[in-house]
Design an enzyme around this catalytic site. Structure first.
Site, short mmCIF file in Angstrom:
data_model
loop_
_atom_site.label_atom_id
_atom_site.label_comp_id
_atom_site.label_asym_id
_atom_site.label_seq_id
_atom_site.Cartn_x
_atom_site.Cartn_y
_atom_site.Cartn_z
N GLU A 1 -1.17 -15.81 5.40
CA GLU A 1 -2.32 -15.25 6.15
C GLU A 1 -3.46 -16.28 6.12
OE1 GLU A 1 -4.52 -12.38 3.80
OE2 GLU A 1 -5.21 -11.29 5.57
N ASN B 1 -7.76 -10.98 12.66
CA ASN B 1 -6.95 -11.63 11.64
C ASN B 1 -5.52 -11.59 12.20
OD1 ASN B 1 -5.54 -12.42 9.37
ND2 ASN B 1 -6.78 -11.21 7.95
N LYS C 1 -3.97 -7.96 12.71
CA LYS C 1 -3.97 -7.11 11.52
C LYS C 1 -4.62 -5.75 11.78
CE LYS C 1 -5.12 -7.60 6.56
NZ LYS C 1 -5.70 -8.57 5.59
N GLU D 1 -13.42 -8.27 4.99
CA GLU D 1 -12.62 -8.34 6.24
C GLU D 1 -13.14 -7.40 7.31
OE1 GLU D 1 -8.37 -8.98 6.37
OE2 GLU D 1 -8.36 -9.07 4.19
N CYS E 1 -0.77 -9.18 5.02
CA CYS E 1 -1.35 -8.86 3.72
C CYS E 1 -1.47 -7.36 3.45
CB CYS E 1 -2.68 -9.57 3.54
SG CYS E 1 -3.17 -9.56 1.80
N ASN F 1 -3.26 -13.07 1.19
CA ASN F 1 -4.24 -13.65 0.25
C ASN F 1 -4.66 -12.48 -0.62
OD1 ASN F 1 -5.78 -16.48 1.34
ND2 ASN F 1 -4.72 -15.30 2.93
N1 CDT Z 1 -6.11 -10.20 2.48
C1 CDT Z 1 -5.85 -8.93 2.09
O1 CDT Z 1 -5.53 -8.06 2.89
N2 CDT Z 1 -5.97 -8.66 0.78
C2 CDT Z 1 -5.80 -7.34 0.23
C3 CDT Z 1 -6.63 -7.17 -1.01
C4 CDT Z 1 -7.86 -6.50 -0.75
S1 CDT Z 1 -8.77 -6.23 -2.23
C5 CDT Z 1 -10.18 -5.56 -1.63
C6 CDT Z 1 -4.38 -7.03 -0.18
O2 CDT Z 1 -3.93 -5.93 0.13
O3 CDT Z 1 -3.76 -7.82 -0.86
#
Ligand code: CDT
Length: 319
Positions: A46, A106, A123, A142, A168, A193
């Site tokens: 991502e 995203n 996303k 985000e 993600c 991430n």
């Molecule tokens: N990038 C992403 O979607 N990260 C989320 C963590 C969010 S923590 C507020 C994940 O689900 O890994």
């Protein structure tokens, strides 16, 4: 083999000062390794081209923020990646921040070995907040920097496989996989991430890797499809993120997993016969699903009141 040798190109940290050109050079190195290992398709993370910028507070229009988005794909910095993939005969999944008119997404794309973009995904499940929350160890903004994806969860026939994508946080939601499962998806590519906790009492560092594998193995098994998942990981600007990139079979087993928190290529032969077989048996959706019992899934957003059958219908004595 009826399928594709799939590579997952995990990437270590990208710092703010790293240029697109430096990052793309790392990606090209991973593509070369993928070629040497016989891959026909490679999954990148991502937001693979930059540091994970939603951890900082910007206003829309800020030059530093705007520079994280791509308005053309391929653009001047990403063209060498497309060219190298074409020269090597490899297709790929790429996650990046997309500027589309007034909207920001995203986004991930599937690129065929010819360089043709076979499909796009934006996303849907944006985690975190729109406003900063100083009580946390770090921000995850985000909802501030992206609009909710407007393409649903499409599945594309490409590279001889029915391929879907998610990004993600989407991987934690069973609906993500099921909507693609209902299109017969055979391989889901995804990048992530994931911070190792931002101070939350639960879903923190101790469980981050467990939840990563738990959700993806369940999604693969329930929908009889391969899942190929690439982390961007390591310590970015002082913030640690999990690695554990993996490839999961349609039976839910991890068949390849990264061992480091750095740039690392893992690969597996993803045979679609296995997915197709599993779709004819326990997860033969047409034979076994009962949508009439699932209505709250599309009628409700959050949890609501109890849904109870009529006592008479249950044959209870006091009815
Ligand atoms: N990038 C992403 O979607 N990260 C989320 C963590 C969010 S923590 C507020 C994940 O689900 O890994």
């Amino acid at each position: 083999m009826d399928g594709i040798v799939t590579g997952v190109a995990q990437m270590g940290a990208i710092q703010k000062a790293d240029t697109r050109e430096t990052v793309v050079a790392r990606m090209i190195e991973l593509l070369r390794e993928a070629k040497a290992r016989g891959c026909g398709f490679v999954v990148f993370p991502e937001l693979a081209l930059t540091t994970f910028f939603p951890r900082w507070v910007y206003d829309r229009g800020d030059a530093e923020l705007e520079a994280f988005y791509e308005d053309t794909m391929p653009g001047p910095a990403t063209r060498p990646l497309f060219d190298m993939a074409r020269d090597l005969g490899i297709g790929f999944y790429l996650g990046y921040a997309e500027k589309a008119g007034a909207k920001r997404f995203n986004t991930a794309i599937l690129v065929e070995p010819s360089g043709r973009i076979a499909g796009k995904y934006r996303k849907v499940h944006l985690p975190g907040h729109a406003e900063p929350d100083p009580s946390r160890l770090g921000e995850h903004l985000e909802k501030r920097y992206f609009d909710v994806g407007d393409l649903g969860f499409p599945v594309y026939e490409t590279m001889g496989v029915k391929m879907g994508m998610c990004i993600c946080n989407d991987r934690r939601w069973p609906e993500t996989y099921r909507v693609m499962g209902l299109q017969g998806v055979e391989l889901i590519a995804l990048g992530y991430n994931t911070p190792t906790g931002l101070g939350e009492p639960y879903q923190a560092a101790a469980q981050a890797n467990f939840h990563n594998s738990l959700t993806m193995q369940a999604g693969a098994y329930h929908n009889a499809c391969w899942v190929a998942a690439a982390a961007k990981c390591g310590v970015e600007e002082g913030f640690p993120m999990i690695g554990q990139s993996m490839i999961i079979s349609p039976l839910g087993e991890v068949v390849a997993q990264a061992a480091t928190l750095e740039d690392e290529l893992i690969a597996a032969r993803c045979d679609m016969k296995m997915a197709r077989y599993a779709k004819t048996e326990i997860f033969n959706l047409a034979r076994h699903r009962r949508p009439e019992a699932y209505r709250p899934i599309v009628e409700r957003v959050g949890a609501g009141g109890l849904i109870q059958p009529d006592r008479k219908a249950m044959g209870l004595d006091d009815a």
